[in-house]
Design a protein around this motif. Sequence first.
Motif, PDB file in Angstrom:
ATOM      1  N   ASN A 238      63.711  35.171  46.666  1.00 38.42           N
ATOM      2  CA  ASN A 238      63.177  34.089  47.515  1.00 38.42           C
ATOM      3  C   ASN A 238      62.628  34.621  48.836  1.00 38.42           C
ATOM      4  OD1 ASN A 238      65.456  34.769  48.912  1.00 38.42           O
ATOM      5  ND2 ASN A 238      66.575  32.885  48.493  1.00 38.42           N
ATOM      6  N   ASP A 239      62.167  35.887  48.836  1.00 43.58           N
ATOM      7  CA  ASP A 239      61.742  36.495  50.096  1.00 43.58           C
ATOM      8  C   ASP A 239      60.251  36.320  50.376  1.00 43.58           C
ATOM      9  OD1 ASP A 239      61.121  38.174  47.973  1.00 43.58           O
ATOM     10  OD2 ASP A 239      61.587  40.031  49.047  1.00 43.58           O
ATOM     11  N   LYS A 240      59.695  35.225  49.840  1.00 43.72           N
ATOM     12  CA  LYS A 240      58.287  34.906  50.125  1.00 43.72           C
ATOM     13  C   LYS A 240      58.215  33.498  50.704  1.00 43.72           C
ATOM     14  CE  LYS A 240      56.220  38.580  48.258  1.00 43.72           C
ATOM     15  NZ  LYS A 240      57.347  39.468  48.579  1.00 43.72           N
ATOM     16  N   THR A 241      57.329  33.324  51.668  1.00 43.53           N
ATOM     17  CA  THR A 241      57.241  32.039  52.365  1.00 43.53           C
ATOM     18  C   THR A 241      56.931  30.890  51.401  1.00 43.53           C
ATOM     19  OG1 THR A 241      56.528  33.155  54.356  1.00 43.53           O
ATOM     20  CG2 THR A 241      56.097  30.793  54.247  1.00 43.53           C
ATOM     21  N   ASN A 242      56.048  31.117  50.430  1.00 42.73           N
ATOM     22  CA  ASN A 242      55.686  29.997  49.541  1.00 42.73           C
ATOM     23  C   ASN A 242      56.872  29.540  48.698  1.00 42.73           C
ATOM     24  OD1 ASN A 242      55.654  32.268  47.900  1.00 42.73           O
ATOM     25  ND2 ASN A 242      53.878  31.618  46.701  1.00 42.73           N
ATOM     26  N   ILE A 243      57.707  30.494  48.313  1.00 41.90           N
ATOM     27  CA  ILE A 243      58.893  30.128  47.520  1.00 41.90           C
ATOM     28  C   ILE A 243      59.890  29.366  48.393  1.00 41.90           C
ATOM     29  CG2 ILE A 243      60.897  31.080  46.298  1.00 41.90           C
ATOM     30  CD1 ILE A 243      58.966  33.251  45.251  1.00 41.90           C
ATOM     31  N   MET A 244      60.102  29.882  49.603  1.00 43.67           N
ATOM     32  CA  MET A 244      61.045  29.226  50.514  1.00 43.67           C
ATOM     33  C   MET A 244      60.553  27.820  50.858  1.00 43.67           C
ATOM     34  SD  MET A 244      63.978  30.079  51.641  1.00 43.67           S
ATOM     35  CE  MET A 244      64.104  31.861  51.710  1.00 43.67           C
ATOM     36  N   LYS A 245      59.237  27.699  51.014  1.00 43.49           N
ATOM     37  CA  LYS A 245      58.681  26.382  51.357  1.00 43.49           C
ATOM     38  C   LYS A 245      58.900  25.395  50.220  1.00 43.49           C
ATOM     39  CE  LYS A 245      54.689  25.965  53.992  1.00 43.49           C
ATOM     40  NZ  LYS A 245      53.217  26.069  54.113  1.00 43.49           N
ATOM     41  N   SER A 246      58.639  25.848  49.010  1.00 47.71           N
ATOM     42  CA  SER A 246      58.864  24.978  47.861  1.00 47.71           C
ATOM     43  C   SER A 246      60.342  24.581  47.775  1.00 47.71           C
ATOM     44  CB  SER A 246      58.424  25.714  46.592  1.00 47.71           C
ATOM     45  OG  SER A 246      58.727  24.953  45.465  1.00 47.71           O
ATOM     46  N   LEU A 247      61.225  25.553  48.011  1.00 46.50           N
ATOM     47  CA  LEU A 247      62.662  25.268  47.950  1.00 46.50           C
ATOM     48  C   LEU A 247      63.053  24.196  48.971  1.00 46.50           C
ATOM     49  CD1 LEU A 247      65.624  25.795  47.161  1.00 46.50           C
ATOM     50  CD2 LEU A 247      65.635  27.713  48.770  1.00 46.50           C
ATOM     51  N   ILE A 248      62.639  24.372  50.212  1.00 39.59           N
ATOM     52  CA  ILE A 248      63.097  23.412  51.231  1.00 39.59           C
ATOM     53  C   ILE A 248      62.447  22.039  51.039  1.00 39.59           C
ATOM     54  CG2 ILE A 248      63.749  25.218  52.876  1.00 39.59           C
ATOM     55  CD1 ILE A 248      61.196  24.724  54.416  1.00 39.59           C
ATOM     56  N   HIS A 249      61.244  22.019  50.489  1.00 36.82           N
ATOM     57  CA  HIS A 249      60.629  20.718  50.200  1.00 36.82           C
ATOM     58  C   HIS A 249      61.426  19.986  49.113  1.00 36.82           C
ATOM     59  CE1 HIS A 249      56.397  21.972  51.834  1.00 36.82           C
ATOM     60  NE2 HIS A 249      57.299  21.826  52.775  1.00 36.82           N
ATOM     61  N   ARG A 250      61.816  20.733  48.091  1.00 36.95           N
ATOM     62  CA  ARG A 250      62.589  20.093  47.017  1.00 36.95           C
ATOM     63  C   ARG A 250      63.943  19.637  47.524  1.00 36.95           C
ATOM     64  NH1 ARG A 250      61.242  23.017  41.294  1.00 36.95           N
ATOM     65  NH2 ARG A 250      59.001  23.115  41.602  1.00 36.95           N
ATOM     66  N   LEU A 251      64.552  20.454  48.397  1.00 36.80           N
ATOM     67  CA  LEU A 251      65.843  20.049  48.957  1.00 36.80           C
ATOM     68  C   LEU A 251      65.693  18.734  49.716  1.00 36.80           C
ATOM     69  CD1 LEU A 251      67.130  23.539  50.158  1.00 36.80           C
ATOM     70  CD2 LEU A 251      68.191  22.129  48.386  1.00 36.80           C
ATOM     71  N   MET A 252      64.626  18.625  50.493  1.00 38.87           N
ATOM     72  CA  MET A 252      64.402  17.390  51.253  1.00 38.87           C
ATOM     73  C   MET A 252      64.220  16.201  50.315  1.00 38.87           C
ATOM     74  SD  MET A 252      64.634  18.077  54.457  1.00 38.87           S
ATOM     75  CE  MET A 252      63.839  16.724  55.307  1.00 38.87           C
ATOM     76  N   MET A 253      63.549  16.444  49.179  1.00 39.57           N
ATOM     77  CA  MET A 253      63.364  15.360  48.205  1.00 39.57           C
ATOM     78  C   MET A 253      64.701  14.919  47.625  1.00 39.57           C
ATOM     79  SD  MET A 253      60.027  16.954  46.352  1.00 39.57           S
ATOM     80  CE  MET A 253      59.850  15.775  45.019  1.00 39.57           C
ATOM     81  N   MET A 254      65.682  15.841  47.655  1.00 41.23           N
ATOM     82  CA  MET A 254      67.008  15.515  47.123  1.00 41.23           C
ATOM     83  C   MET A 254      67.955  15.047  48.229  1.00 41.23           C
ATOM     84  SD  MET A 254      67.633  18.412  44.180  1.00 41.23           S
ATOM     85  CE  MET A 254      67.733  19.813  45.270  1.00 41.23           C
ATOM     86  N   LYS A 255      67.414  14.792  49.419  1.00 46.40           N
ATOM     87  CA  LYS A 255      68.227  14.391  50.576  1.00 46.40           C
ATOM     88  C   LYS A 255      69.230  15.461  50.969  1.00 46.40           C
ATOM     89  CE  LYS A 255      67.817   9.447  49.782  1.00 46.40           C
ATOM     90  NZ  LYS A 255      68.367   8.154  50.078  1.00 46.40           N
ATOM     91  N   VAL A 256      68.820  16.710  50.851  1.00 49.80           N
ATOM     92  CA  VAL A 256      69.671  17.825  51.266  1.00 49.80           C
ATOM     93  C   VAL A 256      69.002  18.502  52.454  1.00 49.80           C
ATOM     94  CG1 VAL A 256      70.745  20.001  50.559  1.00 49.80           C
ATOM     95  CG2 VAL A 256      70.356  18.202  48.859  1.00 49.80           C
ATOM     96  N   LYS A 257      69.722  18.606  53.557  1.00 50.61           N
ATOM     97  CA  LYS A 257      69.175  19.245  54.754  1.00 50.61           C
ATOM     98  C   LYS A 257      69.361  20.764  54.663  1.00 50.61           C
ATOM     99  CE  LYS A 257      68.364  20.243  59.219  1.00 50.61           C
ATOM    100  NZ  LYS A 257      67.558  21.468  59.006  1.00 50.61           N
ATOM    101  N   PRO A 258      68.277  21.534  54.645  1.00 46.01           N
ATOM    102  CA  PRO A 258      68.438  22.996  54.679  1.00 46.01           C
ATOM    103  C   PRO A 258      69.148  23.395  55.983  1.00 46.01           C
ATOM    104  CG  PRO A 258      66.223  22.390  53.975  1.00 46.01           C
ATOM    105  CD  PRO A 258      66.864  21.136  54.508  1.00 46.01           C
ATOM    106  N   TYR A 259      70.336  23.995  55.853  1.00 37.77           N
ATOM    107  CA  TYR A 259      71.201  24.250  57.000  1.00 37.77           C
ATOM    108  C   TYR A 259      71.051  25.695  57.477  1.00 37.77           C
ATOM    109  CZ  TYR A 259      75.747  24.462  59.529  1.00 37.77           C
ATOM    110  OH  TYR A 259      76.755  24.638  60.442  1.00 37.77           O
ATOM    111  N   TYR A 260      71.545  26.645  56.698  1.00 35.62           N
ATOM    112  CA  TYR A 260      71.424  28.051  57.083  1.00 35.62           C
ATOM    113  C   TYR A 260      70.607  28.829  56.062  1.00 35.62           C
ATOM    114  CZ  TYR A 260      75.112  27.933  60.712  1.00 35.62           C
ATOM    115  OH  TYR A 260      75.860  27.694  61.837  1.00 35.62           O
ATOM    116  N   LEU A 261      69.847  29.795  56.576  1.00 36.10           N
ATOM    117  CA  LEU A 261      69.281  30.859  55.749  1.00 36.10           C
ATOM    118  C   LEU A 261      69.998  32.123  56.200  1.00 36.10           C
ATOM    119  CD1 LEU A 261      67.155  32.065  53.782  1.00 36.10           C
ATOM    120  CD2 LEU A 261      65.597  32.270  55.734  1.00 36.10           C
ATOM    121  N   TYR A 262      70.702  32.759  55.283  1.00 38.90           N
ATOM    122  CA  TYR A 262      71.512  33.930  55.630  1.00 38.90           C
ATOM    123  C   TYR A 262      70.791  35.229  55.338  1.00 38.90           C
ATOM    124  CZ  TYR A 262      75.666  30.967  55.840  1.00 38.90           C
ATOM    125  OH  TYR A 262      76.583  29.995  56.162  1.00 38.90           O
ATOM    126  N   GLN A 263      70.793  36.123  56.303  1.00 42.69           N
ATOM    127  CA  GLN A 263      70.517  37.510  55.997  1.00 42.69           C
ATOM    128  C   GLN A 263      71.631  37.973  55.049  1.00 42.69           C
ATOM    129  OE1 GLN A 263      68.089  39.537  56.612  1.00 42.69           O
ATOM    130  NE2 GLN A 263      69.054  41.451  55.992  1.00 42.69           N
TER     131      GLN A 263
END
Length: 388
Positions: A274-299
């Motif tokens: 998931n180390d590409k912006t487009n993948i991360m963007k898709s992930l957080i958009h889907r999370l928002m659609m599921m009413k999940v707030k993206p909280y932490y991104l961990y190194q």
Amino acid sequence: MYPIDKKENWFTGKGHWSSIADEEWFNWKWQIRNRLTHKEHFQEYIQLTDNEIKGFDIAQNKLSVSVTPYFFNLIDPNNPNCPIRKQIIPTGSESIISDGEFSDPVGEENTMPVPGIVHRYPDRVLFLVTSTCASYCRYCTRSRLVSNAQNYDFHPSLEAGFEYIENNNSIRDVLISGGDPLLLSDNKIHYILNRLRKIDHIEFVRIGSRIPVFLPQRITDNLLSIFKEQENLWVSIHVNHPQECTEELYNTCRKLVCSGIPLGNQTVLLKGINDKTNIMKSLIHRLMMMKVKPYYLYQCDLIEGSAHFRTDPSVGLKIISELRGYTTGYSIPQFVIDAPGGGGKIPINPDYILKYDNEEILLKNYEGEIYSYPSNTNPLPKESFLIP
Ligand SMILES: *Cc1c(COP(=O)(O)O)cnc(C)c1O
């Protein structure tokens, strides 16, 4: 770009197990009983690479292998680099221990006053209540104790944990984790939540769990009714890649939210996953659609044998800088490094401040344009906002 954030296109179904009756497929105990644990079991469905076969040989002394049929279905059998596959199928690379890696990368053992309680911050504790999970993430930060492959023999005394919390009235927040707490029985979960609720100084409780992602069937009506009774419960899930956002996960999140549970998500930044912006963007958009707030991104923590998963911190900073301003602010997680040795989570951010003196704060916006905001009205001394 993942052009398929529309929910109609999310994976669902029984996949390789299409001949299994629905009553079994949707029964979490069936999923647990039928987990894939041995290489021969995996080879019935996918062709393992040589590196993966090596991985199975070392896993038994490192971190067990276990994958629910539900989650296994999310693997693309034709892609050896499938982002789901890499998270849960071991590789020989796990045996390579690099300089600066640790069995306890975030120094939890040093701040464990009683087995299972990690008390690092003044007002909250991490409460580890079990050492087992539905499936095992190959980059697990707690692989020293999780799955017991390293003979840690983790047996937290819940009562000692409750007593510690009871006797420390500065603790107002308890984070229940493990292992995966939602793998405990309904009765035990009920008991833990009610026991904590009786402690006056506890304001709220969080459960950290990947069960909704690995085993959504576990979120039964009975479990939901237990959650519904709690006035102050939050749940943090762990999704790393948009392909994990299935119809089943969507429905599970919906049920949790409808039971009054606010949902957050924690993602680990993983090389080639998931180390590409487009993948991360898709992930957080889907999370928002599921009413999940993206909280932490961990190194990724410096766990032994994880070099193949780790990106440089600059990769995370770049991703955040390519999200901020370009997408919903609400959906942007805080990028953190959990400091090696036990310093806790430290936020790291792209630099938007160019200069800050008695006259102005000079700022760069997300597009690189420069803006000034005056700072000469009663400036606070620097010490008041610099970390001591
Ligand atoms: C992550 C963590 C917490 C919770 O931290 P928040 O920033 O409040 O989410 C508490 N204790 C320990 C030991 C942790 O690792």
